[in-house]
Design a protein around this motif. Structure first.
Motif, PDB file in Angstrom:
ATOM      1  N   ARG A   9       0.829  -1.214   0.000  1.00  0.00           N
ATOM      2  CA  ARG A   9       0.000   0.000   0.000  1.00  0.00           C
ATOM      3  C   ARG A   9       0.866   1.267   0.000  1.00  0.00           C
ATOM      4  O   ARG A   9       0.581   2.230  -0.720  1.00  0.00           O
ATOM      5  CB  ARG A   9      -0.912  -0.040   1.237  1.00  0.00           C
ATOM      6  CG  ARG A   9      -1.809   1.170   1.439  1.00  0.00           C
ATOM      7  CD  ARG A   9      -3.057   1.098   0.598  1.00  0.00           C
ATOM      8  NE  ARG A   9      -3.905   2.255   0.838  1.00  0.00           N
ATOM      9  CZ  ARG A   9      -5.000   2.251   1.586  1.00  0.00           C
ATOM     10  NH1 ARG A   9      -5.411   1.142   2.175  1.00  0.00           N
ATOM     11  NH2 ARG A   9      -5.727   3.339   1.725  1.00  0.00           N
ATOM     12  N   ASN A  10       1.921   1.269   0.790  1.00  0.00           N
ATOM     13  CA  ASN A  10       2.780   2.456   0.869  1.00  0.00           C
ATOM     14  C   ASN A  10       3.501   2.695  -0.456  1.00  0.00           C
ATOM     15  O   ASN A  10       3.642   3.835  -0.906  1.00  0.00           O
ATOM     16  CB  ASN A  10       3.796   2.294   2.001  1.00  0.00           C
ATOM     17  CG  ASN A  10       4.370   3.615   2.433  1.00  0.00           C
ATOM     18  OD1 ASN A  10       3.693   4.434   3.041  1.00  0.00           O
ATOM     19  ND2 ASN A  10       5.634   3.859   2.103  1.00  0.00           N
ATOM     20  N   ILE A  28      -4.020  -6.442  -1.398  1.00  0.00           N
ATOM     21  CA  ILE A  28      -4.144  -5.419  -0.352  1.00  0.00           C
ATOM     22  C   ILE A  28      -5.256  -5.774   0.632  1.00  0.00           C
ATOM     23  O   ILE A  28      -5.094  -5.626   1.851  1.00  0.00           O
ATOM     24  CB  ILE A  28      -4.388  -4.036  -0.990  1.00  0.00           C
ATOM     25  CG1 ILE A  28      -3.115  -3.585  -1.720  1.00  0.00           C
ATOM     26  CG2 ILE A  28      -4.782  -2.996   0.057  1.00  0.00           C
ATOM     27  CD1 ILE A  28      -3.272  -2.342  -2.542  1.00  0.00           C
ATOM     28  N   GLU A  29      -6.395  -6.258   0.111  1.00  0.00           N
ATOM     29  CA  GLU A  29      -7.523  -6.590   0.988  1.00  0.00           C
ATOM     30  C   GLU A  29      -7.162  -7.733   1.944  1.00  0.00           C
ATOM     31  O   GLU A  29      -7.557  -7.729   3.108  1.00  0.00           O
ATOM     32  CB  GLU A  29      -8.753  -6.985   0.142  1.00  0.00           C
ATOM     33  CG  GLU A  29      -9.363  -5.849  -0.666  1.00  0.00           C
ATOM     34  CD  GLU A  29      -8.614  -5.539  -1.956  1.00  0.00           C
ATOM     35  OE1 GLU A  29      -8.946  -4.536  -2.607  1.00  0.00           O
ATOM     36  OE2 GLU A  29      -7.687  -6.302  -2.317  1.00  0.00           O
ATOM     37  N   THR A  30      -6.402  -8.723   1.440  1.00  0.00           N
ATOM     38  CA  THR A  30      -6.016  -9.855   2.289  1.00  0.00           C
ATOM     39  C   THR A  30      -4.981  -9.430   3.334  1.00  0.00           C
ATOM     40  O   THR A  30      -4.987  -9.940   4.460  1.00  0.00           O
ATOM     41  CB  THR A  30      -5.471 -11.017   1.429  1.00  0.00           C
ATOM     42  OG1 THR A  30      -6.414 -11.307   0.389  1.00  0.00           O
ATOM     43  CG2 THR A  30      -5.279 -12.269   2.256  1.00  0.00           C
ATOM     44  N   ILE A  31      -4.095  -8.498   2.965  1.00  0.00           N
ATOM     45  CA  ILE A  31      -3.127  -7.976   3.943  1.00  0.00           C
ATOM     46  C   ILE A  31      -3.864  -7.261   5.071  1.00  0.00           C
ATOM     47  O   ILE A  31      -3.528  -7.399   6.251  1.00  0.00           O
ATOM     48  CB  ILE A  31      -2.108  -7.039   3.255  1.00  0.00           C
ATOM     49  CG1 ILE A  31      -1.222  -7.843   2.302  1.00  0.00           C
ATOM     50  CG2 ILE A  31      -1.235  -6.327   4.299  1.00  0.00           C
ATOM     51  CD1 ILE A  31      -0.329  -7.004   1.405  1.00  0.00           C
ATOM     52  N   GLU A  32      -4.903  -6.482   4.696  1.00  0.00           N
ATOM     53  CA  GLU A  32      -5.731  -5.811   5.719  1.00  0.00           C
ATOM     54  C   GLU A  32      -6.385  -6.856   6.622  1.00  0.00           C
ATOM     55  O   GLU A  32      -6.408  -6.709   7.850  1.00  0.00           O
ATOM     56  CB  GLU A  32      -6.827  -4.977   5.033  1.00  0.00           C
ATOM     57  CG  GLU A  32      -6.321  -3.764   4.280  1.00  0.00           C
ATOM     58  CD  GLU A  32      -6.125  -2.549   5.173  1.00  0.00           C
ATOM     59  OE1 GLU A  32      -6.862  -2.421   6.162  1.00  0.00           O
ATOM     60  OE2 GLU A  32      -5.230  -1.734   4.874  1.00  0.00           O
ATOM     61  N   ALA A  33      -6.917  -7.925   6.002  1.00  0.00           N
ATOM     62  CA  ALA A  33      -7.579  -8.985   6.766  1.00  0.00           C
ATOM     63  C   ALA A  33      -6.578  -9.698   7.675  1.00  0.00           C
ATOM     64  O   ALA A  33      -6.909 -10.070   8.804  1.00  0.00           O
ATOM     65  CB  ALA A  33      -8.239  -9.985   5.813  1.00  0.00           C
ATOM     66  N   LEU A  34      -5.345  -9.881   7.182  1.00  0.00           N
ATOM     67  CA  LEU A  34      -4.301 -10.510   7.996  1.00  0.00           C
ATOM     68  C   LEU A  34      -3.993  -9.657   9.219  1.00  0.00           C
ATOM     69  O   LEU A  34      -3.857 -10.179  10.337  1.00  0.00           O
ATOM     70  CB  LEU A  34      -3.034 -10.707   7.157  1.00  0.00           C
ATOM     71  CG  LEU A  34      -1.800 -11.265   7.876  1.00  0.00           C
ATOM     72  CD1 LEU A  34      -2.072 -12.664   8.427  1.00  0.00           C
ATOM     73  CD2 LEU A  34      -0.586 -11.288   6.948  1.00  0.00           C
TER      74      LEU A  34
END
Length: 704
Positions: A381-382, A639-645
């Motif tokens: 994301r960054n 990105i969505e899975t990283i947020e979920a992680l």
């Protein structure tokens, strides 16, 4: 097998007894099945490389010696060779000698009539052999691994562009791929999609795992999607092949124009020095010098060195042969070559996966001044907030373009979806109200004209569809039972592979079930080594490691994804790892990591990198660990899975130690930061912001 064990101990004196036993078991179980050194290396090479600083070439030599120990028969020995001190004429020997025994040698062997082959028996034997081979072929066909489907593409091209290409007059630097389809087997990834890449813009390609981002990049690089033939493309996907070429020279060789000019200059100089009478050589040499000056050839080594240094190559590493580097460093070398060669279109697929945080920050700064067109797939994301000028969003079998970085894209997309939903709901209310009027007065003669006009109006209304909400990714780690402290403690711990290669000394750190620790530092600083000591895979060379007897580690490494069995589906994989449970239990476990429905029945090989990561998570958690050790878990995740992680880690009731270069994930979950470097491991106050300041200071000093 004892011989192999002693040999391994002699080559790796610091090897843990459990790890040594593990390697011996692998060699023992497969001793008769190894065909060559490569198979031995595939079986134990990575394990041996992980416990030492030996080069890949040295590990392969050790594997070759292990193969000779396991299969001594493979080394055929026909006794000492005899060198003749004079020529021998065999024909004369047969006429002059009376010694019949002397003739019975390997040169002159009399044929025994009893050993002659019966022709009929030979035919029968050959027929039987053919039948046996045919049966083996048929059995191999039935048990062969499923053939992987390949991606296919089709597109509509304009007649104008085709004419320009045919004439060779197409000079546009922009890339326009219109109305194209991409399918993977029977599954359609993109349909009627358009992709426009303006020269000099930097595009970030985002979308959920498995939708076809990597496939799209491969289609463009292979020119299966047609783009102007004069546009040069470079896709950084495969690591550099290791050979004797020095790393710096490997990068310089990418500039073929410079290399050819230098080669020709050398040839002409040698010819002139040898007294060549060709008067044209001096004029050609003058022209060569002008061309070399024009492309600033003398500055190329410095530019290549800056790129390599930014990606973590020390001056010593830059002068080493490429074959001495591991796969991760060879991927960095491939990236360096791409950055140096500056193609018209540079395609990068997850470039941050192989980099540490310092190299990522350098790459972000470097790419902001990229002069040509850039198309990058990333889930950092960054990185997406820093590098792209535009975002391409792949979803619903199409690509939408947004101006700005990822943060602006996210805001614009959210607002756009809200407006679409409001417009859809307003239209639905209007339709319902109008339909109610029609139904009420359908059979009223006085309102017939009004009813007809309302029906016509409904028919003319554009058909709006509700906003397709992407299924929210949810990851769930298992519940854990509390343990009374102390849980995990390192006291005065030190570790070295050899006396002159000390990784760290005097490490005093501890963790609890509430810990959320992130380990950061340059590649090679000892982050993975520290994780292995924490889990007991490696034993410290000094100091004490203390752990609670009820502590159960769950270890996720980036290599776990690559080591999954590819020819089975996810359910079968869990069955093999944890036999004896019901199918529903395996599917429930996979479902808690977003691998559900038909996805759980697809072969592992057909899944995307992110989907494989989720399967690896599901397998890791099937053992109900109460302390997670995660080594680069975000590689391949969207990105969505990283947020979920991040959310799953925060909800988890056990302890977590994390090695990651994903700045957003670190900020989401970590309460404590351990820095590996300069022979020590230290905990710092101030979190990631403080660490980023330290890194930026180092980069500034490096640039000066």
């Amino acid at each position: 097998m004892a011989q192999c064990g002693d040999f391994i101990k002699s080559q790796f004196p610091l090897i843990d007894d459990d790890l040594k036993k593990y390697v011996e078991d692998i060699l023992d179980n497969s001793a008769g099945e190894f065909e060559d050194t490569e198979e031995v290396y595939e079986a134990v090479g990575e394990v041996l490389a992980g416990i030492s600083e030996k080069s890949e070439e040295a590990i392969r030599e050790i594997c070759e010696q292990l193969l000779h120990m396991l299969q001594p028969d493979k080394t055929v020995n026909n006794g000492p060779r005899k060198v003749l001190d004079a020529p021998i004429h065999l024909a004369s020997m047969t006429t002059t000698t009376n010694d019949t025994d002397a003739l019975k040698s390997i040169w002159l062997q009399t044929r025994d009539d009893n050993l002659k082959v019966d022709a009929k028996k030979l035919e029968k034997a050959e027929a039987k052999l053919q039948q046996k081979q045919q049966r083996q072929k048929e059995s191999k066909v039935t048990s062969a691994a499923p053939v992987l489907q390949t991606a296919t593409a089709s597109q509509v091209t304009s007649k104008k562009d085709n004419k320009l290409e045919a004439k060779g007059t197409n000079r546009t630097q922009d890339i326009r791929i219109e109305n194209f389809d991409i399918a993977y087997g029977d599954r359609v990834l993109l349909q009627g999609a358009d992709l426009v890449l303006a020269f000099g813009r930097r595009y970030g390609l985002v979308g959920r795992n498995g939708l076809g981002k990597t496939t799209l990049l491969r289609m463009i690089s292979a020119k299966q999607l047609k783009i102007p033939s004069h546009i040069s493309i470079l896709h950084v996907e495969q690591e550099v092949v290791g050979d004797d070429t020095v790393a710096l020279q490997s990068v310089l060789e990418c500039d073929t124009v410079r290399e050819n000019l230098l080669k020709r200059e050398k040839e002409i100089t040698v010819a002139i020095n040898n007294g060549s009478a060709d008067s044209n050589l001096s004029a050609e040499l003058t022209e060569l010098y002008a061309q070399l000056e024009n492309i600033e050839a003398d500055k190329a080594p410095a530019r290549a060195s800056i790129i390599l240094s930014g990606l973590g190559f020390t001056p010593e590493m830059q002068s080493r042969a490429t074959k001495t580097f591991s796969g991760g460093w060879r991927m960095r070398l491939a990236l360096a070559r791409a950055l140096f060669s500056k193609p018209d279109l540079l395609l990068l697929d997850e470039p941050t996966n192989m980099l540490d945080i310092k190299a990522i920050i350098w790459l972000e700064n470097y790419l902001q001044n990229w002069p040509t067109t850039l198309l990058v797939v990333s889930h950092d994301r960054n990185f997406l907030d820093t590098v792209p000028t535009d975002i391409l969003h792949l979803h619903s079998q199409r690509i939408d373009t947004y101006r700005g970085n990822y943060d602006q894209f996210h805001k614009t997309k959210t607002e756009k979806h809200k407006n679409q939903q409001r417009e859809y709901e307003a239209q639905q209310q209007h339709r319902a109200h109008t339909q109610e009027f029609i139904d009420r007065f359908r059979y009223n003669a006085n309102r017939a004209s009004s009813v007809q006009s309302k029906i016509k109006m409904l028919d003319k209304l554009p058909e709006l569809k509700p906003v397709e909400k992407e299924i929210e990714v949810v990851l769930r780690f298992p519940e854990t039972e509390p343990l009374s402290p102390p849980i995990l403690q390192l006291n005065e711990v030190g570790f070295y592979y050899s006396k002159d290669k000390v990784i760290f000394t005097n490490v005093n750190l501890g963790a609890t079930l509430e810990s959320r620790i992130c380990i950061v530092g340059d590649n090679g600083a000892g982050k993975t080594t520290l994780l292995k000591i924490i889990m007991g895979i490696l034993s410290p060379t000094s100091g004490i490691r203390s752990v609670h007897r009820g502590l159960k580690f769950g270890y996720f490494s980036q290599h776990h994804v690559d080591q999954l069995e590819m020819n089975v589906n996810s359910v079968e994989l869990l069955q093999k790892s944890y036999p004896g449970k019901s199918i529903e239990e395996y599917r429930r476990q996979l479902g808690s990591f977003g691998v559900s429905g038909d996805l759980a029945l697809q072969t592992i090989a057909s899944l995307s990198g992110g989907q494989k990561s989720r399967v690896a998570f599901a397998r890791m958690c099937m053992g109900n660990p109460n302390f997670l050790v995660l080594d680069e878990p975000t590689n391949h995740l969207d990105i969505e899975t990283i947020e979920a992680l991040g959310k799953a880690i925060n909800k988890y009731t056990g302890g977590v130690i994390l090695v990651s270069h994903d700045e957003r994930l670190i900020r989401m979950v970590c309460k404590e930061l351990w820095i590996c470097g300069n022979g020590s491991v230290t905990s710092i106050e101030g979190g990631f912001d403080e660490y980023r300041k330290i890194v930026e200071k180092e980069l500034d000093a490096q640039n000066k």
